[in-house]
Design a protein around this motif. Structure first.
Motif, short mmCIF file in Angstrom:
data_model
loop_
_atom_site.label_atom_id
_atom_site.label_comp_id
_atom_site.label_asym_id
_atom_site.label_seq_id
_atom_site.Cartn_x
_atom_site.Cartn_y
_atom_site.Cartn_z
N LEU A 68 0.83 -1.21 0.00
CA LEU A 68 0.00 0.00 0.00
C LEU A 68 0.86 1.26 0.00
CD1 LEU A 68 -2.92 -0.86 2.46
CD2 LEU A 68 -3.08 -0.41 0.01
N ASP A 69 1.93 1.24 0.80
CA ASP A 69 2.82 2.40 0.85
C ASP A 69 3.45 2.66 -0.51
OD1 ASP A 69 2.22 2.68 3.52
OD2 ASP A 69 4.10 1.80 4.26
N VAL A 70 3.94 1.59 -1.14
CA VAL A 70 4.57 1.74 -2.46
C VAL A 70 3.53 2.20 -3.48
CG1 VAL A 70 5.65 0.44 -4.35
CG2 VAL A 70 6.44 0.10 -2.01
N LYS A 71 2.33 1.60 -3.41
CA LYS A 71 1.26 1.99 -4.33
C LYS A 71 0.92 3.47 -4.15
CE LYS A 71 -3.62 1.19 -5.19
NZ LYS A 71 -4.82 0.66 -4.59
N ASN A 72 0.75 3.89 -2.89
CA ASN A 72 0.43 5.30 -2.62
C ASN A 72 1.55 6.22 -3.10
OD1 ASN A 72 -2.05 4.67 -1.51
ND2 ASN A 72 -1.26 4.58 0.57
N LYS A 73 2.78 5.80 -2.85
CA LYS A 73 3.94 6.60 -3.27
C LYS A 73 3.92 6.81 -4.78
CE LYS A 73 8.95 6.19 -3.69
NZ LYS A 73 10.07 5.28 -3.46
N ARG A 77 3.28 10.08 -7.03
CA ARG A 77 4.28 10.48 -8.02
C ARG A 77 3.62 10.63 -9.39
NH1 ARG A 77 9.71 6.96 -8.69
NH2 ARG A 77 11.13 8.70 -8.59
N LEU A 78 2.75 9.68 -9.74
CA LEU A 78 2.05 9.75 -11.01
C LEU A 78 1.17 10.99 -11.07
CD1 LEU A 78 1.26 8.47 -13.73
CD2 LEU A 78 -0.51 7.20 -12.51
N ARG A 79 0.42 11.25 -9.98
CA ARG A 79 -0.44 12.43 -9.93
C ARG A 79 0.40 13.71 -10.09
NH1 ARG A 79 -2.49 11.69 -5.18
NH2 ARG A 79 -1.07 13.11 -4.14
N ASN A 85 2.79 17.69 -16.05
CA ASN A 85 2.61 17.58 -17.49
C ASN A 85 1.51 18.53 -17.96
OD1 ASN A 85 2.98 16.61 -20.08
ND2 ASN A 85 1.68 14.83 -19.78
N MET A 86 0.41 18.58 -17.22
CA MET A 86 -0.68 19.49 -17.58
C MET A 86 -0.21 20.94 -17.50
SD MET A 86 -3.21 17.64 -18.44
CE MET A 86 -4.70 18.59 -18.30
#
Length: 161
Positions: A68-73, A77-79, A85-86
Motif C-alpha cells: 500500500l505504501d509503495v502503491k500510494n507513493k 508520483r504519477l499524480r 505535465n498538464m
C-alpha cells in the motif's frame, strides 16, 4: 512329585505373573513417559503452529502495508507528474501564443521598418532635389545680386563704356 510339580507350576505361574506384572509395569511406565513426551511434543507443536500463524499474519500484514505504501507513493508520483505535465502543456500553449504574437509583431515591425526606409529614401530624394533647387536659386540669386552690386558701384566710370 506331583506336589513338587504343582509347586513348581505354581511357582512358575507366580513367576510368570510377576514377570508379566513387572513387564506390564515397565511398559506402562514407558507408555506413560512416551504419552507425556507425546503430549509435550503436541503442546510444543501447537505453540509453534500458533507462533507460525502469528508470524505469517504479521508478515502478510507488513507486506500488505508495504504494498500500500509503495502503491500510494507511486500514485502520488504519477499524480504529480500528470499535474506537472498538464502545467507544462498549459505553459507550452501560452508560450506558443506569446511566440506567435511576438512573431507577428516582429513581422509588423519589419514591415514598418521597410516602410520607414522607403519613406526615408523618398524624403532623402526630396531633400536632394530641394538642395539642388536651393543651390540653383542661390546661384541665380547670387548672380543677380552681384550684378546689382556691381551696377550700383561706381568704379570710376570704368564700367560704363
Amino acid at each position: 512329585m506331583q506336589e513338587d510339580y504343582e509347586r513348581q507350576l505354581t511357582f512358575s505361574e507366580e513367576a510368570k505373573e510377576q514377570a508379566v506384572s513387572e513387564t506390564t509395569e515397565y511398559y506402562e511406565g514407558q507408555k506413560a513417559e512416551l504419552e507425556a513426551r507425546l503430549k509435550q511434543i503436541e503442546e510444543e507443536k501447537e505453540y509453534l503452529q500458533r507462533e507460525h500463524k502469528e508470524t505469517q499474519r504479521q508478515i502478510e500484514e507488513d507486506a500488505d502495508q508495504e504494498i500500500l505504501d509503495v502503491k500510494n507513493k507511486y500514485e502520488r508520483r504519477l499524480r504529480d507528474e500528470v499535474e506537472a505535465n498538464m502545467r507544462l502543456k498549459g505553459e507550452t500553449g501560452i508560450m506558443k501564443k506569446k511566440f506567435a504574437t511576438l512573431e507577428r509583431e516582429r513581422k509588423e515591425q519589419k514591415e514598418e521598418i521597410q516602410r520607414l526606409h522607403g519613406e526615408e529614401n523618398k524624403l532623402r530624394s526630396v531633400i536632394r532635389s530641394l538642395e539642388k533647387d536651393a543651390v540653383t536659386y542661390l546661384i541665380v540669386y547670387n548672380s543677380r545680386f552681384s550684378q546689382d552690386i556691381v551696377q550700383s558701384w561706381d568704379f570710376g566710370g570704368l564700367l560704363s563704356v
